[in-house]
Scaffold this motif. Structure first.
Motif, PDB file in Angstrom:
ATOM      1  N   GLY A   5     -69.542  29.742  54.275  1.00  0.00           N
ATOM      2  CA  GLY A   5     -68.409  30.416  54.901  1.00  0.00           C
ATOM      3  C   GLY A   5     -67.313  30.679  53.891  1.00  0.00           C
ATOM      4  O   GLY A   5     -67.363  30.188  52.756  1.00  0.00           O
ATOM      5  N   TYR A   6     -66.334  31.463  54.281  1.00  0.00           N
ATOM      6  CA  TYR A   6     -65.201  31.760  53.396  1.00  0.00           C
ATOM      7  C   TYR A   6     -63.928  31.814  54.232  1.00  0.00           C
ATOM      8  O   TYR A   6     -63.962  31.924  55.464  1.00  0.00           O
ATOM      9  CB  TYR A   6     -65.416  33.076  52.651  1.00  0.00           C
ATOM     10  N   LEU A   7     -62.786  31.729  53.568  1.00  0.00           N
ATOM     11  CA  LEU A   7     -61.502  31.857  54.242  1.00  0.00           C
ATOM     12  C   LEU A   7     -61.106  33.327  54.212  1.00  0.00           C
ATOM     13  O   LEU A   7     -60.945  33.919  53.143  1.00  0.00           O
ATOM     14  CB  LEU A   7     -60.439  31.009  53.541  1.00  0.00           C
ATOM     15  N   GLU A   8     -60.947  33.912  55.378  1.00  0.00           N
ATOM     16  CA  GLU A   8     -60.741  35.355  55.453  1.00  0.00           C
ATOM     17  C   GLU A   8     -59.448  35.771  54.767  1.00  0.00           C
ATOM     18  O   GLU A   8     -59.396  36.731  54.030  1.00  0.00           O
ATOM     19  CB  GLU A   8     -60.719  35.797  56.919  1.00  0.00           C
ATOM     20  N   PHE A 231     -69.646  28.750  60.634  1.00  0.00           N
ATOM     21  CA  PHE A 231     -68.280  28.917  60.162  1.00  0.00           C
ATOM     22  C   PHE A 231     -67.616  30.087  60.882  1.00  0.00           C
ATOM     23  O   PHE A 231     -68.294  31.029  61.312  1.00  0.00           O
ATOM     24  CB  PHE A 231     -68.262  29.185  58.653  1.00  0.00           C
ATOM     25  N   PRO A 232     -66.275  30.086  61.006  1.00  0.00           N
ATOM     26  CA  PRO A 232     -65.584  31.220  61.629  1.00  0.00           C
ATOM     27  C   PRO A 232     -65.856  32.536  60.899  1.00  0.00           C
ATOM     28  O   PRO A 232     -65.961  33.596  61.521  1.00  0.00           O
ATOM     29  CB  PRO A 232     -64.103  30.841  61.535  1.00  0.00           C
ATOM     30  N   HIS A 233     -65.986  32.446  59.565  1.00  0.00           N
ATOM     31  CA  HIS A 233     -66.230  33.645  58.746  1.00  0.00           C
ATOM     32  C   HIS A 233     -67.412  33.368  57.820  1.00  0.00           C
ATOM     33  O   HIS A 233     -67.232  32.960  56.665  1.00  0.00           O
ATOM     34  CB  HIS A 233     -64.976  34.014  57.952  1.00  0.00           C
ATOM     35  N   PRO A 234     -68.636  33.577  58.306  1.00  0.00           N
ATOM     36  CA  PRO A 234     -69.813  33.319  57.478  1.00  0.00           C
ATOM     37  C   PRO A 234     -69.946  34.346  56.349  1.00  0.00           C
ATOM     38  O   PRO A 234     -69.600  35.509  56.508  1.00  0.00           O
ATOM     39  CB  PRO A 234     -70.970  33.457  58.470  1.00  0.00           C
ATOM     40  N   VAL A 235     -70.436  33.869  55.222  1.00  0.00           N
ATOM     41  CA  VAL A 235     -70.691  34.786  54.107  1.00  0.00           C
ATOM     42  C   VAL A 235     -71.897  35.638  54.452  1.00  0.00           C
ATOM     43  O   VAL A 235     -72.959  35.097  54.790  1.00  0.00           O
ATOM     44  CB  VAL A 235     -70.956  34.003  52.810  1.00  0.00           C
TER      45      VAL A 235
END
Length: 240
Positions: A5-8, A231-235
């Motif tokens: 995941g990543y932090l948008e 994750f909220p923002h999956p890669v």
């Protein structure tokens, strides 16, 4: 099979403010103002104001939108360049038109194969006289040797960088304090001594507000993963 995941977004405003700060430092000749305090001399210190000047934002994503907002608040005229023209109130033009039109060019593009070495000497050959270039995106988008040539030939009047090509190598050499035998690092260090150049150590994100957001979003992402294995923002898979 590893979930990533990543932090948008946690620092777009901070990065945008750093870019605008760099512009003001260059236009108001702050380096020389500080140097000349001891003699209280104002010779050669006449600067420029922001209001009415023309801003070209290359890459109108999260950071670019914040630059547009800040420039608008300073009563500057703003145009943008982006494939995704998602800001309806912004006028979008081509790279060539924007560079010929602008008093300052901000680079806030993502680094992709399409944007790598996009802003070269050839792109700036027909830049408006007195133009300043600010890069708060990725150093590989604007080759440092090209920027040096643009300054040497007086095509650009100033540059501000928070990012650099092969940045990890540059950082390693500078942190070690060893002799600068790498050509890239030599060029960057030599340029940093010029009065019309502002370099910072990839620090634009580094505000109290941004770090609080980064910590909060990181914790929330981990908690969601522990509860739902996502994750909220999956890669996206193609980037793994």
């Amino acid at each position: 099979g590893v979930v990533c995941g990543y932090l948008e977004d946690y620092c777009a405003r901070a990065v945008a403010e750093q870019g605008v700060m760099m512009l003001m430092v260059l236009w108001r000749k702050l380096k020389n103002q500080i140097k000349q305090f001891n003699s209280f001399s104002r010779d050669g210190l006449t600067g420029m104001e922001c209001r009415g000047k023309k801003v070209f934002v290359v890459g109108v994503g999260k950071i670019g939108r914040e630059i547009v907002d800040l420039a608008g608040g300073l009563r500057m005229e703003v145009k943008g360049f982006d494939q995704d023209r998602s800001v309806p109130e912004l006028s979008y033009i081509s790279l060539e038109e924007g560079i010929a039109w602008a008093d300052v060019v901000f680079c806030s593009l993502s680094l992709t194969e399409e944007t790598r070495a996009l802003l070269t000497y050839e792109q700036f050959e027909k830049a408006k006289a007195g133009q300043v270039f600010i890069n708060v995106a990725r150093g590989e988008i604007s080759p440092i040797q090209d920027l040096q040539r643009l300054l040497d030939e007086n095509i650009l009047k100033g540059i501000g960088l928070d990012v650099y090509p092969r940045e990890s190598q540059v950082a390693m050499v500078l942190r070690s304090g060893k002799q600068m035998d790498r050509e890239m690092t030599k060029t960057i260090c030599n340029l940093s001594q010029r009065e019309n150049v502002i370099f910072t150590p990839h620090n634009a994100f580094n505000t109290q507000e941004s770090l609080k957001q980064k910590a909060a979003k990181s914790v929330a992402s981990v908690m969601l993963f522990l509860e739902e294995t996502r994750f909220p923002h999956p890669v996206p898979f193609q980037f793994l």
